[in-house]
Scaffold this motif. Sequence first.
Motif, PDB file in Angstrom:
ATOM      1  N   SER A   2      32.443   1.107  25.355  1.00 12.08           N
ATOM      2  CA  SER A   2      33.235   1.873  24.415  1.00 12.08           C
ATOM      3  C   SER A   2      32.633   1.797  23.032  1.00 12.08           C
ATOM      4  O   SER A   2      32.193   0.761  22.586  1.00 12.08           O
ATOM      5  CB  SER A   2      34.659   1.341  24.370  1.00 12.08           C
ATOM      6  OG  SER A   2      35.396   2.069  23.443  1.00 12.08           O
ATOM      7  N   TYR A  44      38.139  -0.177  31.969  1.00 16.10           N
ATOM      8  CA  TYR A  44      36.860  -0.603  32.539  1.00 16.10           C
ATOM      9  C   TYR A  44      37.021  -1.233  33.919  1.00 16.10           C
ATOM     10  O   TYR A  44      36.100  -1.183  34.739  1.00 16.10           O
ATOM     11  CB  TYR A  44      36.139  -1.555  31.583  1.00 16.10           C
ATOM     12  CG  TYR A  44      35.494  -0.823  30.445  1.00 16.10           C
ATOM     13  CD1 TYR A  44      34.317  -0.105  30.638  1.00 16.10           C
ATOM     14  CD2 TYR A  44      36.069  -0.811  29.181  1.00 16.10           C
ATOM     15  CE1 TYR A  44      33.728   0.597  29.603  1.00 16.10           C
ATOM     16  CE2 TYR A  44      35.485  -0.110  28.139  1.00 16.10           C
ATOM     17  CZ  TYR A  44      34.312   0.586  28.360  1.00 16.10           C
ATOM     18  OH  TYR A  44      33.742   1.288  27.329  1.00 16.10           O
ATOM     19  N   LYS A  47      37.250   1.839  36.095  1.00 13.93           N
ATOM     20  CA  LYS A  47      35.987   2.576  36.056  1.00 13.93           C
ATOM     21  C   LYS A  47      34.919   1.902  36.913  1.00 13.93           C
ATOM     22  O   LYS A  47      34.093   2.579  37.545  1.00 13.93           O
ATOM     23  CB  LYS A  47      35.521   2.684  34.601  1.00 13.93           C
ATOM     24  CG  LYS A  47      34.293   3.539  34.396  1.00 13.93           C
ATOM     25  CD  LYS A  47      33.947   3.572  32.916  1.00 13.93           C
ATOM     26  CE  LYS A  47      32.622   4.280  32.672  1.00 13.93           C
ATOM     27  NZ  LYS A  47      32.223   4.227  31.251  1.00 13.93           N
ATOM     28  N   TYR A  74      33.170  11.747  38.614  1.00 11.69           N
ATOM     29  CA  TYR A  74      33.019  10.639  37.658  1.00 11.69           C
ATOM     30  C   TYR A  74      32.663  11.186  36.270  1.00 11.69           C
ATOM     31  O   TYR A  74      33.235  10.771  35.258  1.00 11.69           O
ATOM     32  CB  TYR A  74      31.935   9.694  38.160  1.00 11.69           C
ATOM     33  CG  TYR A  74      31.676   8.504  37.275  1.00 11.69           C
ATOM     34  CD1 TYR A  74      32.367   7.313  37.458  1.00 11.69           C
ATOM     35  CD2 TYR A  74      30.733   8.566  36.255  1.00 11.69           C
ATOM     36  CE1 TYR A  74      32.122   6.210  36.644  1.00 11.69           C
ATOM     37  CE2 TYR A  74      30.490   7.477  35.435  1.00 11.69           C
ATOM     38  CZ  TYR A  74      31.183   6.304  35.639  1.00 11.69           C
ATOM     39  OH  TYR A  74      30.941   5.227  34.818  1.00 11.69           O
ATOM     40  N   TYR A  77      35.642  13.009  34.657  1.00 11.60           N
ATOM     41  CA  TYR A  77      36.663  12.064  34.214  1.00 11.60           C
ATOM     42  C   TYR A  77      36.259  11.390  32.904  1.00 11.60           C
ATOM     43  O   TYR A  77      37.037  11.368  31.940  1.00 11.60           O
ATOM     44  CB  TYR A  77      36.904  11.015  35.300  1.00 11.60           C
ATOM     45  CG  TYR A  77      37.621   9.786  34.810  1.00 11.60           C
ATOM     46  CD1 TYR A  77      38.962   9.838  34.450  1.00 11.60           C
ATOM     47  CD2 TYR A  77      36.950   8.577  34.680  1.00 11.60           C
ATOM     48  CE1 TYR A  77      39.618   8.716  33.977  1.00 11.60           C
ATOM     49  CE2 TYR A  77      37.604   7.445  34.214  1.00 11.60           C
ATOM     50  CZ  TYR A  77      38.928   7.519  33.861  1.00 11.60           C
ATOM     51  OH  TYR A  77      39.571   6.403  33.385  1.00 11.60           O
ATOM     52  N   THR A  78      35.056  10.830  32.855  1.00 10.23           N
ATOM     53  CA  THR A  78      34.630  10.115  31.646  1.00 10.23           C
ATOM     54  C   THR A  78      34.476  11.068  30.467  1.00 10.23           C
ATOM     55  O   THR A  78      34.769  10.708  29.321  1.00 10.23           O
ATOM     56  CB  THR A  78      33.325   9.355  31.894  1.00 10.23           C
ATOM     57  OG1 THR A  78      32.341  10.240  32.464  1.00 10.23           O
ATOM     58  CG2 THR A  78      33.541   8.202  32.864  1.00 10.23           C
ATOM     59  N   VAL A  81      37.941  11.876  28.966  1.00 13.36           N
ATOM     60  CA  VAL A  81      38.487  10.837  28.096  1.00 13.36           C
ATOM     61  C   VAL A  81      38.091  11.088  26.643  1.00 13.36           C
ATOM     62  O   VAL A  81      38.900  10.938  25.720  1.00 13.36           O
ATOM     63  CB  VAL A  81      38.010   9.443  28.571  1.00 13.36           C
ATOM     64  CG1 VAL A  81      38.309   8.387  27.520  1.00 13.36           C
ATOM     65  CG2 VAL A  81      38.682   9.084  29.893  1.00 13.36           C
ATOM     66  N   TYR A  82      36.832  11.479  26.424  1.00 13.04           N
ATOM     67  CA  TYR A  82      36.379  11.748  25.061  1.00 13.04           C
ATOM     68  C   TYR A  82      36.997  13.037  24.519  1.00 13.04           C
ATOM     69  O   TYR A  82      37.413  13.108  23.364  1.00 13.04           O
ATOM     70  CB  TYR A  82      34.851  11.855  25.025  1.00 13.04           C
ATOM     71  CG  TYR A  82      34.154  10.525  25.143  1.00 13.04           C
ATOM     72  CD1 TYR A  82      34.145   9.630  24.081  1.00 13.04           C
ATOM     73  CD2 TYR A  82      33.505  10.153  26.311  1.00 13.04           C
ATOM     74  CE1 TYR A  82      33.510   8.409  24.183  1.00 13.04           C
ATOM     75  CE2 TYR A  82      32.869   8.943  26.434  1.00 13.04           C
ATOM     76  CZ  TYR A  82      32.871   8.060  25.356  1.00 13.04           C
ATOM     77  OH  TYR A  82      32.254   6.841  25.461  1.00 13.04           O
ATOM     78  N   TRP A 317      23.678   9.039  25.951  1.00 10.13           N
ATOM     79  CA  TRP A 317      24.832   8.718  26.798  1.00 10.13           C
ATOM     80  C   TRP A 317      24.648   9.232  28.222  1.00 10.13           C
ATOM     81  O   TRP A 317      25.211   8.654  29.164  1.00 10.13           O
ATOM     82  CB  TRP A 317      26.114   9.261  26.169  1.00 10.13           C
ATOM     83  CG  TRP A 317      26.425   8.589  24.873  1.00 10.13           C
ATOM     84  CD1 TRP A 317      26.397   9.152  23.629  1.00 10.13           C
ATOM     85  CD2 TRP A 317      26.725   7.205  24.678  1.00 10.13           C
ATOM     86  NE1 TRP A 317      26.681   8.199  22.671  1.00 10.13           N
ATOM     87  CE2 TRP A 317      26.880   6.998  23.287  1.00 10.13           C
ATOM     88  CE3 TRP A 317      26.868   6.120  25.534  1.00 10.13           C
ATOM     89  CZ2 TRP A 317      27.184   5.755  22.747  1.00 10.13           C
ATOM     90  CZ3 TRP A 317      27.178   4.877  24.999  1.00 10.13           C
ATOM     91  CH2 TRP A 317      27.327   4.707  23.629  1.00 10.13           C
ATOM     92  N   GLU A 321      25.388   6.011  30.504  1.00  7.23           N
ATOM     93  CA  GLU A 321      26.556   6.049  31.382  1.00  7.23           C
ATOM     94  C   GLU A 321      26.204   6.077  32.864  1.00  7.23           C
ATOM     95  O   GLU A 321      27.085   6.204  33.708  1.00  7.23           O
ATOM     96  CB  GLU A 321      27.448   7.241  31.017  1.00  7.23           C
ATOM     97  CG  GLU A 321      28.191   7.081  29.702  1.00  7.23           C
ATOM     98  CD  GLU A 321      29.180   5.919  29.698  1.00  7.23           C
ATOM     99  OE1 GLU A 321      29.568   5.476  30.800  1.00  7.23           O
ATOM    100  OE2 GLU A 321      29.551   5.458  28.611  1.00  7.23           O
ATOM    101  N   SER A 325      27.745   4.587  37.467  1.00  2.91           N
ATOM    102  CA  SER A 325      27.513   5.501  38.593  1.00  2.91           C
ATOM    103  C   SER A 325      26.273   5.095  39.373  1.00  2.91           C
ATOM    104  O   SER A 325      26.348   4.273  40.292  1.00  2.91           O
ATOM    105  CB  SER A 325      27.420   6.945  38.074  1.00  2.91           C
ATOM    106  OG  SER A 325      26.511   7.059  36.989  1.00  2.91           O
ATOM    107  N   ASN A 462      28.259  12.343  29.241  1.00  6.74           N
ATOM    108  CA  ASN A 462      28.929  11.815  30.431  1.00  6.74           C
ATOM    109  C   ASN A 462      28.895  12.813  31.592  1.00  6.74           C
ATOM    110  O   ASN A 462      28.730  12.412  32.747  1.00  6.74           O
ATOM    111  CB  ASN A 462      30.375  11.432  30.103  1.00  6.74           C
ATOM    112  CG  ASN A 462      30.493  10.035  29.552  1.00  6.74           C
ATOM    113  OD1 ASN A 462      30.638   9.070  30.285  1.00  6.74           O
ATOM    114  ND2 ASN A 462      30.382   9.912  28.238  1.00  6.74           N
TER     115      ASN A 462
END
Length: 510
Positions: A2, A44, A47, A74, A77-78, A81-82, A317, A321, A325, A462
Amino acid sequence: MSQPPAPAPADPTALAPEQRNFFGHPRGLSTLFFTELFERFSFYGMKALLILFMTTAVAQGGLGFETEKAGAIYGLYTAGVYLAAMPGGWLADRMLGQRRAVLYGGIIIALGHFSMALPGLSFFFLGLVLIVVGTGLLKPNISAMVGELYAPGDARRDAGFSIFYMGINIGAMAPLVVGPLGERVSWHLGFGLAGVGMVCGVIQYLLTGKYLGEVGQEPRNAAGRAPAPGQAAQPSGSGLVGLAVAVVLVGLLGLLQVMGVVDLTSAVGLANAGGAIIVTLTLAFFGYMFAVGGLDAVEKRRLAVIGILFLCSSLFWAGFEQAGSSLNLFARDLTDRRMFGAELPASTLQAVNAIFIIGLAPVFAWLWVWLSKRGSEPSSPAKFSVGLVLMGAGFLVMVGASLAAAGGHKVSPLWLVLTYLLHTLGELSLSPVGLSTVTKLAPQRAVGVMMGVWFMSMALGNIIAGRVAGQFEKMTLEQLFGTVAAIAIGAGLILALFVRPIRRMMGGVH
């Protein structure tokens, strides 16, 4: 990991009581510290299990998704969030107030985890959506409340954010607890434990909320100030503009679906469409600002620098990220995790980055100050260049690990540990610097909007990360990791060549 929250402007009308018994800081900092810690524990922890659960065979309790589909989900989803942070911040500013937004967000996040704890595909997807919505309400507003604990000019403010950031990374070690439960006992129990963590955060937030005083109690008006007592927050036209943009985008996607240009009925199609939307919105924003944004020549050059750093951030990223995965899949399938007579769950390696952050963040903070005093601190573009090269170097390590694992051999976890170390060094070189640089380069009348655009670079990264991870079983791992390494190192070196002209474009901002 984060990102450190961007310090929010302090609001002298909404300060917490001066109870300095939390490391010399207002007592309200402890409330926000532990709320964020438990929220990151839940985030986390879940995740670390997510892609493993999706790609595990149905007979073993998983969903049995192909890697490409799991990677796309995945990434969506990530990225979500942002992206949710922008409407979440707006709702708090205009309607809910930060205090209620954080509370509602925590409750929604917990419901999301508990939904995932129930068997059934519908509960799984409902849980992901709830967590995205809840995080969008909680994450930006809890960071803003930290800033409001301090009066303007309070020298403790930056240190307060450093303490808060430490809570983030303590919570990020959740895979050490959630991982073994999810992988060894039950995936759904693992998701449920993540929800229990968020419930603990909500309870703590309610019990100790009194220490926050009036911080975040009321929504704000269009000028960004809390309204006078008895006066409702005034609506802003930005909400209508956002709604209009959303309607246009939905209509456009529907048209493209009918024409067969995109396939919104599949996870991969949704991920591709999501990435295209982010790119389109970003280009439209920069085009608007350059054409009719009323910027002078200096501001336009600085905006161009933000555009360059936006691209570099997305690339960083997209690689970083991979931890949750493709690197998580490598840990499960090709890593010898036997230690002390037992085999560690693959998800526990997701805590390595947090451990490195806790140990190395103070070192980097000291290093930048020391170099600054000597007049040799690297510029922001130079730090970005270093961050990209270090991230790429981590994937070069993974190329070596892939070659060692050829033929199905399992390799030492030290390959992954070294990769995570290099990625952490890259993160510390780039992530905090990006947030700070954007606030300095952005036109003062558009700092808030520009921060929202900056988070879109992380969302785009992401989505790309998820699509790249989807190639885990389609490409050789040497090709997959080698391609990521080449792009990251190449981008870092190209940026390094242009550091001097970019610095001139920054107009005196370091």
